[in-house]
Design an enzyme around this catalytic site. Structure first.
Site, short mmCIF file in Angstrom:
data_model
loop_
_atom_site.label_atom_id
_atom_site.label_comp_id
_atom_site.label_asym_id
_atom_site.label_seq_id
_atom_site.Cartn_x
_atom_site.Cartn_y
_atom_site.Cartn_z
N ARG A 65 0.85 -1.19 0.00
CA ARG A 65 0.00 0.00 0.00
C ARG A 65 0.89 1.24 0.00
O ARG A 65 1.98 1.23 0.58
CB ARG A 65 -0.81 -0.05 1.29
N THR B 55 -8.95 1.36 -8.68
CA THR B 55 -8.95 0.02 -8.08
C THR B 55 -9.32 -1.08 -9.07
O THR B 55 -10.21 -0.93 -9.90
CB THR B 55 -9.87 -0.06 -6.84
N GLY C 219 -14.23 1.32 -3.91
CA GLY C 219 -14.18 2.04 -2.63
C GLY C 219 -14.79 1.17 -1.54
O GLY C 219 -14.53 -0.04 -1.49
N THR D 131 -4.58 -0.39 -6.71
CA THR D 131 -5.37 0.83 -6.91
C THR D 131 -4.50 2.07 -7.07
O THR D 131 -3.35 2.10 -6.60
CB THR D 131 -6.32 1.03 -5.71
N1 GLY Z 1 -8.47 3.39 -2.45
C1 GLY Z 1 -9.53 2.51 -2.17
C2 GLY Z 1 -9.23 1.66 -1.01
O1 GLY Z 1 -8.07 1.35 -0.78
O2 GLY Z 1 -10.12 1.32 -0.30
#
Ligand code: GLY
Length: 593
Positions: A114, A403, A496, A421
């Site tokens: 991430r 995403t 999302g 994403t």
């Molecule tokens: N950017 C969307 C998520 O990581 O939930």
């Protein structure tokens, strides 16, 4: 390798049945069940499967499997192909999570690549930036200040080095070829470009400030026609550098310099040390039992696994709804409200905030869901989740353009479930030149301004307050389901917060209801994220469902936003069924030799 368009020679007796059904359809007007001819978004295979939201990316991953690569090799190739094929959703300017099952070792892993906040990203700085921006475009959504340190290439490098078996360069080169051929403008990309232009109509400065993005995807403000290809020689150059430099290609060198220049020019604060020091983290997956299965999913900084686990545990305690689909949907939404309430109040990057994950995973909200069902009434938001936990930090407190999720199974039984994403559609709109790398706007997934919801309308707690080096809370829910110690389903999604509800609905449709993957993916998906206190549907709900939700005291939103799920089911006879949600135009590709 074949996709479902080459499927099924219907046997002789089958042909007679088809004929009878055809006569029935004409005579009585009923819809015949498909006999052996799946829709194009379902594929079958016996030696491997890739289900992604791009047909071209799935085909590239499947070819790696066919040529003897394992699921991790195919994941690298599929992911880099998605960088080209889904520029609105993901790419090397972003990050992701991977959950995998290692067949030989009978072991699950969870990888976190991430994006992280740059070391200069403090809450005070973001509060000031928001103040300066006033009613203009939000600095955590557009521009350099929205960009988190990208982790995807480092993550893929880690996947390859630890778990892959093929030469790195061979996994990168199909994406280079695809970039040279150009990205296909399909309906989803077309719509994403239109959405970006609409944003620019709202704030005309965007078109000028992000000319690199608009010049590439909407030259002269015109969306390329459906079926056109946009050549990406720029991205091909970036991918060639990645082919040579490996997983460290974004730490330093020409790509790192380009990223820092672009961020600096557009108001960001990333420094070379942020890129150089980025680390991929191996984490302990969340594991819970559910109706005789084991669910393996992503821990924080994803909220997806914990939120899904809370919801499933509550539903398991409530029991069976067979024969009463409305009641079952009401229960799913009640359970989801507890999961999302706890998500909002308590979760964040556990390397920074003392998020009470074990405590939350032990909560049983089944009795509260049963109570609501008995009283035929949903409750006020305060009645959901846990409001106070000693020693924890919480307590305060979009449809997805970005995403992309894919699932892969290889012939040895290794399973990869990976979600990646750049956050919003086309991320921050910042493009690192001359390579055409679209940079994420992942910092909007933090609480950047206390009390304000993010672009998905999600409320966040202090546990998810932005801080240097911290990773923003995510909804990404890459998941693998085991029964008797063997994988039976891999799935996950984009959208999302709808990632969580969509993944849950498909999982429940398959595991609880025994639905076929095709049916499980098609069904409507009510979504409730606790705040705002409304139920969303991804399509117009049937009257009986809308009435049941209204009678239960829910406010129903007219907004129709979609989550998009990719899944692979492993049947007891070993057949693999891949499904790419028809909502985004992806295609699974099976391997048959
Ligand atoms: N950017 C969307 C998520 O990581 O939930």
């Amino acid at each position: 390798m074949r996709d479902s368009s080459h499927l099924a020679r219907v046997p002789r007796f089958g042909r007679s049945v088809v004929l009878i059904l055809f006569v029935l359809v004409v005579a009585v007007g009923v819809r015949a069940p498909a006999l052996g001819d799946d829709p194009p978004w379902i594929a079958r295979g016996h030696y491997g499967m890739v289900a992604s939201d791009s047909a071209e990316a799935s085909a590239i991953g499947a070819r790696v499997l066919e040529e003897g690569g394992n699921a991790f090799d195919a994941a690298v190739a599929t992911s880099l192909a998605l960088t080209v094929a889904r520029p609105q959703s993901t790419g090397i300017g972003g990050g992701g999570f991977l959950v995998a099952w290692l067949a030989d070792e009978k072991r699950a892993i969870a990888l976190d690549f991430r994006e992280s906040a740059p070391m200069a990203a403090t809450a005070e700085r973001y509060a000031r930036l928001a103040e300066f921006a006033g009613d203009g475009p939000s600095p955590s959504v557009y521009g350099g200040a929205a960009v988190g340190v990208p982790g995807l290439v480092a993550g893929l490098g880690h996947v390859h080095d630890r778990y892959g078996s093929r030469e790195w360069v061979d996994l990168v080169s199909p994406a280079v070829d695809l970039a040279m051929r150009g990205v296909l403008v399909d309906e989803h990309l077309h719509e994403a470009i239109e959405d970006a232009l609409k944003e620019a109509d709202k704030w005309p400065s965007l078109r000028k400030d992000y000319a690199g993005l608009f010049g590439r995807f909407a030259p002269d403000g015109v969306v390329p026609s459906l079926g056109a290809r946009i050549r990406r020689d720029d991205l091909a150059r970036a991918l060639r550098i990645i082919a040579i430099r490996g997983g460290g290609a974004m730490r330093e060198g020409p790509l790192a310099d380009a990223i820092l220049r672009a961020i600096d020019k557009s108001g960001g604060i990333m420094m070379s040390a942020d890129l150089r020091d980025y680390v991929v983290k191996e984490r302990e997956p969340v594991r819970i039992s559910y109706h005789g299965c084991e669910i393996i999913t992503m821990p924080p900084p994803s909220s997806g696994g914990v939120c899904a686990a809370i919801t499933l545990r509550a539903l398991e305690a409530v029991g069976d709804f067979k024969g009463d689909p409305q009641r079952e949907m009401l229960a799913r939404v009640e359970a989801m409200k507890h999961g999302f309430a706890d998500r909002s109040r308590w979760l964040g990057d556990t390397d920074f905030a003392k998020a009470p994950v074990a405590f939350l995973l032990n909560q049983d909200y089944g009795a509260r869901v049963s109570d609501a069902l008995k009283q035929s009434r949903t409750m006020k938001p305060e009645a959901y989740g846990t409001t106070e936990i000693k020693g924890s930090v919480g307590g305060a407190a979009k449809d997805d353009g970005g995403t992309s999720h894919f699932c892969i199974i290889d012939r040895a039984g290794n399973v990869v479930s990976m979600t990646e994403t750049i956050n919003g559609g086309f991320g921050s709109f910042v493009v690192a030149e001359p390579y055409g790398i679209i940079l994420n706007n992942e910092l909007d997934d933090f609480l950047t301004v206390r009390g304000a919801p993010n672009m998905f309308g999600l409320r966040q707690s202090e546990a998810n307050l932005i801080a240097p080096g911290k990773r923003p809370l995510s909804s990404m829910t890459p998941t693998i389901v085991l029964r008797d110690g063997r994988p039976i389903l891999a799935l996950g999604g984009s959208g999302g917060p709808r990632i969580i509800s969509s993944t849950l609905h498909v999982l429940l449709n398959v595991i609880n209801d025994g639905a076929s993957l095709e049916d499980a993916l098609r069904r409507i998906r009510p979504h409730h994220q606790w705040a705002p206190d409304v139920v969303y549907f991804d399509e117009h709900p049937p009257t009986a469902m809308a009435d049941a939700f209204s009678a239960f005291g829910h406010e129903l939103s007219d907004e129709r936003r979609k989550g998009v799920v990719q899944a692979i089911q492993i049947m007891p006879n070993g057949e693999l069924i891949g499904g790419s949600d028809p909502r985004k135009g992806g295609r699974p590709v099976g391997v048959e030799r």
